[in-house]
Write a protein that holds these residues in place. Structure first.
Motif, PDB file in Angstrom:
ATOM      1  N   ILE A  63      -5.984 -16.998 -11.910  1.00 46.65           N
ATOM      2  CA  ILE A  63      -5.788 -17.623 -10.597  1.00 46.65           C
ATOM      3  C   ILE A  63      -7.137 -18.013 -10.002  1.00 46.65           C
ATOM      4  O   ILE A  63      -7.302 -19.124  -9.493  1.00 46.65           O
ATOM      5  N   ASN A  64      -8.107 -17.122 -10.113  1.00 43.75           N
ATOM      6  CA  ASN A  64      -9.423 -17.449  -9.538  1.00 43.75           C
ATOM      7  C   ASN A  64     -10.032 -18.675 -10.204  1.00 43.75           C
ATOM      8  O   ASN A  64     -10.585 -19.543  -9.538  1.00 43.75           O
ATOM      9  N   THR A  65      -9.905 -18.743 -11.527  1.00 44.68           N
ATOM     10  CA  THR A  65     -10.442 -19.914 -12.230  1.00 44.68           C
ATOM     11  C   THR A  65      -9.710 -21.172 -11.771  1.00 44.68           C
ATOM     12  O   THR A  65     -10.329 -22.213 -11.532  1.00 44.68           O
ATOM     13  N   THR A 102      -1.281 -30.808   6.285  1.00 45.04           N
ATOM     14  CA  THR A 102      -1.051 -32.169   5.791  1.00 45.04           C
ATOM     15  C   THR A 102      -0.764 -32.122   4.300  1.00 45.04           C
ATOM     16  O   THR A 102       0.100 -32.827   3.802  1.00 45.04           O
ATOM     17  N   SER A 103      -1.498 -31.276   3.626  1.00 44.28           N
ATOM     18  CA  SER A 103      -1.165 -31.085   2.209  1.00 44.28           C
ATOM     19  C   SER A 103      -1.462 -29.645   1.821  1.00 44.28           C
ATOM     20  O   SER A 103      -2.253 -28.966   2.483  1.00 44.28           O
ATOM     21  N   CYS A 104      -0.823 -29.231   0.766  1.00 48.45           N
ATOM     22  CA  CYS A 104      -0.923 -27.825   0.398  1.00 48.45           C
ATOM     23  C   CYS A 104      -0.720 -27.684  -1.105  1.00 48.45           C
ATOM     24  O   CYS A 104       0.105 -28.386  -1.694  1.00 48.45           O
ATOM     25  N   THR A 105      -1.481 -26.787  -1.707  1.00 48.04           N
ATOM     26  CA  THR A 105      -1.318 -26.535  -3.145  1.00 48.04           C
ATOM     27  C   THR A 105      -0.856 -25.096  -3.347  1.00 48.04           C
ATOM     28  O   THR A 105      -1.329 -24.191  -2.666  1.00 48.04           O
ATOM     29  N   ILE A 106       0.074 -24.937  -4.268  1.00 46.55           N
ATOM     30  CA  ILE A 106       0.542 -23.592  -4.616  1.00 46.55           C
ATOM     31  C   ILE A 106       0.236 -23.390  -6.093  1.00 46.55           C
ATOM     32  O   ILE A 106       0.561 -24.248  -6.922  1.00 46.55           O
ATOM     33  N   ILE A 107      -0.407 -22.290  -6.407  1.00 51.81           N
ATOM     34  CA  ILE A 107      -0.696 -21.995  -7.819  1.00 51.81           C
ATOM     35  C   ILE A 107      -0.065 -20.660  -8.167  1.00 51.81           C
ATOM     36  O   ILE A 107      -0.162 -19.701  -7.394  1.00 51.81           O
ATOM     37  N   ASN A 148       4.298  -0.929 -31.485  1.00 50.94           N
ATOM     38  CA  ASN A 148       4.485  -0.602 -30.060  1.00 50.94           C
ATOM     39  C   ASN A 148       4.646  -1.816 -29.154  1.00 50.94           C
ATOM     40  O   ASN A 148       5.198  -1.717 -28.082  1.00 50.94           O
ATOM     41  N   TYR A 149       4.106  -2.925 -29.592  1.00 52.12           N
ATOM     42  CA  TYR A 149       4.204  -4.170 -28.831  1.00 52.12           C
ATOM     43  C   TYR A 149       3.705  -3.998 -27.392  1.00 52.12           C
ATOM     44  O   TYR A 149       4.232  -4.605 -26.468  1.00 52.12           O
ATOM     45  N   LYS A 150       2.727  -3.162 -27.222  1.00 53.71           N
ATOM     46  CA  LYS A 150       2.251  -2.874 -25.868  1.00 53.71           C
ATOM     47  C   LYS A 150       0.769  -3.221 -25.752  1.00 53.71           C
ATOM     48  O   LYS A 150      -0.046  -2.750 -26.536  1.00 53.71           O
ATOM     49  N   GLY A 151       0.450  -4.026 -24.783  1.00 54.40           N
ATOM     50  CA  GLY A 151      -0.940  -4.401 -24.548  1.00 54.40           C
ATOM     51  C   GLY A 151      -1.391  -3.918 -23.184  1.00 54.40           C
ATOM     52  O   GLY A 151      -0.721  -3.101 -22.555  1.00 54.40           O
ATOM     53  N   PRO A 152      -2.518  -4.439 -22.711  1.00 56.54           N
ATOM     54  CA  PRO A 152      -3.021  -4.009 -21.407  1.00 56.54           C
ATOM     55  C   PRO A 152      -2.157  -4.528 -20.255  1.00 56.54           C
ATOM     56  O   PRO A 152      -1.452  -5.525 -20.399  1.00 56.54           O
ATOM     57  N   ASN A 153      -2.265  -3.851 -19.149  1.00 55.81           N
ATOM     58  CA  ASN A 153      -1.576  -4.314 -17.948  1.00 55.81           C
ATOM     59  C   ASN A 153      -2.020  -5.759 -17.647  1.00 55.81           C
ATOM     60  O   ASN A 153      -3.194  -6.089 -17.777  1.00 55.81           O
ATOM     61  N   PRO A 154      -1.101  -6.617 -17.256  1.00 58.97           N
ATOM     62  CA  PRO A 154      -1.447  -8.044 -17.091  1.00 58.97           C
ATOM     63  C   PRO A 154      -2.340  -8.349 -15.890  1.00 58.97           C
ATOM     64  O   PRO A 154      -2.866  -9.452 -15.768  1.00 58.97           O
ATOM     65  N   HIS A 155      -2.518  -7.356 -15.012  1.00 61.22           N
ATOM     66  CA  HIS A 155      -3.150  -7.611 -13.714  1.00 61.22           C
ATOM     67  C   HIS A 155      -4.491  -8.361 -13.805  1.00 61.22           C
ATOM     68  O   HIS A 155      -4.675  -9.394 -13.161  1.00 61.22           O
ATOM     69  N   ASN A 156      -5.418  -7.835 -14.603  1.00 62.70           N
ATOM     70  CA  ASN A 156      -6.761  -8.432 -14.631  1.00 62.70           C
ATOM     71  C   ASN A 156      -6.746  -9.878 -15.102  1.00 62.70           C
ATOM     72  O   ASN A 156      -7.424 -10.736 -14.531  1.00 62.70           O
ATOM     73  N   ASN A 157      -5.948 -10.132 -16.117  1.00 59.53           N
ATOM     74  CA  ASN A 157      -5.854 -11.501 -16.629  1.00 59.53           C
ATOM     75  C   ASN A 157      -5.321 -12.455 -15.583  1.00 59.53           C
ATOM     76  O   ASN A 157      -5.754 -13.603 -15.482  1.00 59.53           O
ATOM     77  N   ILE A 158      -4.364 -11.961 -14.857  1.00 54.55           N
ATOM     78  CA  ILE A 158      -3.720 -12.806 -13.853  1.00 54.55           C
ATOM     79  C   ILE A 158      -4.701 -13.166 -12.744  1.00 54.55           C
ATOM     80  O   ILE A 158      -4.812 -14.326 -12.330  1.00 54.55           O
ATOM     81  N   ILE A 159      -5.450 -12.177 -12.308  1.00 48.05           N
ATOM     82  CA  ILE A 159      -6.455 -12.431 -11.260  1.00 48.05           C
ATOM     83  C   ILE A 159      -7.482 -13.445 -11.761  1.00 48.05           C
ATOM     84  O   ILE A 159      -7.825 -14.404 -11.077  1.00 48.05           O
ATOM     85  N   LYS A 160      -7.907 -13.230 -13.007  1.00 47.71           N
ATOM     86  CA  LYS A 160      -8.912 -14.125 -13.583  1.00 47.71           C
ATOM     87  C   LYS A 160      -8.391 -15.562 -13.631  1.00 47.71           C
ATOM     88  O   LYS A 160      -9.069 -16.503 -13.240  1.00 47.71           O
TER      89      LYS A 160
END
Ligand code: FUC
Length: 759
Positions: free
Chosen positions: A257-259, A225-230, A243-255
């Motif tokens: 989305i979970n929040t 009936t309804s659906c949310t996409i994040i 170097n313009y290089k930081g940590p892999n984005p993975h952990n931040n992204i998971i955090k």
């Protein structure tokens, strides 16, 4: 509200943008197939990972060539092409802003033939895009927004009858090396660009009812009936030299989305609206009470035959919406396309262009009360100081203090000259961008930030110019300081001391002098700058009565070039102003000669310039020219192609018609066009940190409200101002000093509101 009766087919001129500075998306609102193309601002090709000798474009040997060019130019000889080539930068590793990915939605069981009441909109009041339609007696609604505090895109899709929502969702991208992994209700898209930059996006589906199934390509939602996409996205880029290089984005992204999932859709929506309105609602412009009932594409078309205050007001609001959506604290600044780009090879790399475009992006930021959106620019410029020192050394022979930047830049500190002299040699770009920084201070009066960040950047740019100027003796034997070599963007002879350079250096010195006075520091250096500013070659009036663009009086009155670089002293600078009437009139001649044409941003530039020339009708004519021929159906400005500077330049131009304060005098309605006979605005800002609201009728001011946010002295200019009374909120009369028939001055108390009312 921008709204349409058809789905978008074309990315550039029909789809509607949402964004939060970090992430942006273009919404097509398709009936059966919907497309949401998204970006993340740091996803760039180029840099060290692509070219391991990458060094911000710097090329050794440049300074030696510069010296040879200077000597030849001073003798009146023409340096050869090869020498000019040697002072340019190395394009290798410049890179380009990349598209990130595309979400596709395919709605099942919906027959296009049975769809009615379709509408797609962008609600500027809430910063939300929506799609509505009916099909087989079911009403479907979609909402899309990009939330800044949680840094996610949220989409909600719903049907008004139970279990009528059926769709397939997928997420893809156009880069070579990437893979998509689907686990039940989430899609992970991960990849690496050729320069080694890791990128990742995570999309999550949340349903209350119905069934979710998936295969390795997509997820299917049935009978919901309804659906949310994040969705959220990121890369391992950080703006940290070299170097313009930081940590892999993975952990931040998971955090993230979970929040966001814990917060839930309604909370994310409220959080977004609160955050967005906190900026957007600071200003209200009212140019008409007549609202239009035409869809936005029809409104724009109708405008070709009949001017509309409603569309102009909408265009102003939309520009502020775009700035809020593409520039937020923590993000890179808005680039040539803000944050929206669907190509891996976009025009001009969708980069940071410093010979007018990036400056223009930020012209409206303070005057339209969006100063927090300026912080990404200031932080970005700050990050250029270190690489810019190397360019100052390698290309300009400056070893001990001084930074520089030129026409084109990326997020990897490409401060070198561009790779062709005639557009690429532009060291006064450092001075020009410093104006944006100084204006932030002028509007906000934040001395701590001036001291810690803004002033040191300006000071070092001034150091650069105090060392890089050369002497030039004119035919009367008078010696001046000039830039050399010098090129007026992007045309004319290769020469020295173009008015563009000279005016920018004058302004930089002037603003740095003021900055050092405000902070009460660097007295000695200030004296150096005062002396050098005095000796700078100043703009001259030529044989047609024009402001000379070059040191020689060679301007053609028929020159229609889109750049009007020799008027940087009129706007955004203040060297040319109505107090010096001859130069002011010469600027009018120049503007009349250049005419009312040009690319999108060029017309926007002219709105600002005519406003500073106090000609409201002409400024308004330029706004009309822009709306008639340089604006796409989604109200994006087009160069062509789409280039966002024109959207922002128009906003500052409109503001400049309604309020000026560049001479530290608050001037309400200085260039009010006939078309805006009656109206009001609330919340525009004036330098000195005043918040101004004005109400007018029959083209004259009725009431002005001034909120003093710092308690500064307020000087006001308006014709016959002695026919007004000044009161505080309790109706008590406030004494003022009359400076002239059109000018008064009074002291203010911090956070107090003052009312100037017609008697
Ligand atoms: C400047 C302009 C062009 C274009 C480019 C992005 O070089 O001269 O017109 O806007 O920037």
């Amino acid at each position: 509200m921008l709204w349409y009766e058809q789905e978008a087919i074309n990315w550039e001129n029909e789809a509607l943008p949402i964004g939060n500075g970090f992430i942006g998306a273009m919404i097509f609102g398709g009936k059966i197939n919907d497309t949401i193309q998204y970006n993340e601002k740091t996803l760039w090709s180029g840099g060290l990972g692509e070219f391991n000798e990458y060094c911000g474009g710097n090329l050794t040997g440049a300074w030696e060539a510069v010296q040879e060019i200077r000597t030849l130019l001073s003798k009146g000889e023409a340096p050869n092409e090869n020498l000019y080539k040697k002072v340019c930068g190395n394009p290798k590793g410049f890179g380009a802003y990349q598209s990130f990915g595309t979400i596709n939605l395919e709605f099942l069981g919906v027959d296009e033939k049975n769809i009615s009441n379709y509408r797609r909109e962008l609600d500027l009041n809430e910063g939300i895009s929506r799609v509505f339609y009916n099909c087989d007696n079911v009403s479907y609604t979609r909402e899309y927004f990009c939330n800044y505090p949680s840094n996610v895109i949220a989409i909600n899709i719903k049907a008004n009858l139970k279990n009528k929502l059926n769709f397939i969702i997928s997420n893809s991208c156009s880069h070579e090396k990437y893979n998509v992994n689907i686990h039940y209700d989430s899609i992970v898209l991960k990849g690496k660009l050729k320069n080694g930059m890791s990128f990742e996006s995570l999309l999550k589906i949340i349903v209350n009812d119905g069934a979710i199934t998936h295969n390795d390509k997509n997820i299917k939602v049935m009978d919901a009936t309804s659906c949310t996409i994040i969705l959220t996205a990121g890369t391992d880029y950080i703006n940290s030299y070299p170097n313009y290089k930081g940590p892999n984005p993975h952990n931040n992204i998971i955090k993230r989305i979970n929040t966001a999932i814990i917060k839930g859709y309604e909370y994310l929506k409220k959080e977004h609206i609160d955050d967005y309105q906190n900026l957007f609602q600071r200003v209200k412009l009212n140019l008409t009470n007549k609202k239009s009932y035409l869809s936005t594409d029809k409104l724009l078309n109708a405008y070709k035959n009949e001017q509309s205050n409603y569309l102009e007001e909408l265009f102003f609001n939309y520009g502020r919406y775009l700035l809020i959506s593409s520039s937020r604290i923590g993000s890179l600044p808005a680039n040539l396309q803000g944050v929206w780009n669907n190509s891996n090879n976009p025009p001009w790399s969708s980069d940071y262009h410093f010979n007018v475009n990036l400056q223009m992006n930020y012209w409206p930021v303070d005057v339209t009360n969006l100063s927090p959106c300026a912080v990404p620019l200031i932080e970005y410029v700050n990050s250029l100081v270190e690489p810019g020192r190397l360019t100052a050394k390698i290309h300009c022979g400056i070893n001990d203090g001084g930074w520089v930047v030129n026409t084109m830049n990326n997020p990897f500190g490409f401060t070198a000259m561009g790779w062709e002299f005639d557009w690429g040699w532009a060291p006064t770009c450092n001075a020009w961008i410093c104006q944006n920084l100084w204006q932030y201070y002028k509007f906000n009066g934040d001395k701590d930030y001036l001291k810690s960040t803004i002033y040191p950047i300006m000071k070092e740019a001034s150091e650069f110019w105090s060392k890089f100027l050369v002497e030039y003796t004119d035919k009367y034997g008078k010696v001046y300081l000039v830039s050399s070599p010098s090129f007026s963007p992007e045309h004319g002879p290769r020469t020295f001391g173009t008015s563009y350079d000279q005016e920018l250096i004058w302004q930089l010195f002037t603003d740095t002098i003021h900055g050092s006075e405000e902070l009460n520091i660097d007295r000695k250096f200030r004296e150096v700058l005062i002396d050098k500013r005095e000796r700078l070659l100043k703009p001259k009036i030529g044989k047609h009565g024009q402001v000379q663009e070059w040191i020689e009086d060679i301007d053609s009155p028929y020159d229609k070039h889109r750049h009007i670089s020799h008027l940087v002293g009129l706007y955004p600078g203040n060297q040319i102003n109505y107090k010096e009437i001859e130069m002011f009139n010469a600027a009018k001649v120049t503007m009349n000669n250049r005419g009312d044409g040009g690319t999108g941003w060029s017309k926007a530039n002219k709105i600002n310039l005519w406003a500073r020339l106090l000609d409201g009708n002409r400024a308004h004519k330029l706004l009309q020219e822009q709306l008639k021929s340089s604006i796409l159906s989604n109200l994006f400005d087009t160069h062509p192609p789409f280039q966002i500077d024109g959207n922002f330049g128009a906003v500052s131009g409109i503001a400049e018609m309604l309020l000026q304060s560049h001479l530290d005098i608050i001037e309400p309605l200085p260039a009010l066009p006939k078309a805006w006979k009656d109206g009001s605005y609330e919340g525009l800002k004036a330098r000195g940190n005043f918040e101004i609201s004005a109400y007018w009728s029959n083209s004259t001011l009725d009431r002005l409200i001034i909120k003093s946010l710092l308690g500064n002295i307020c000087t006001l200019k308006y014709e016959n101002i002695n026919k007004f009374v000044l009161k505080d909120i309790d109706g008590m009369l406030i004494p003022y000093t009359v400076l002239d028939f059109d000018k008064i001055k009074f002291s203010t108390i911090k956070n107090k509101i003052y009312f100037l009312q017609k008697i």
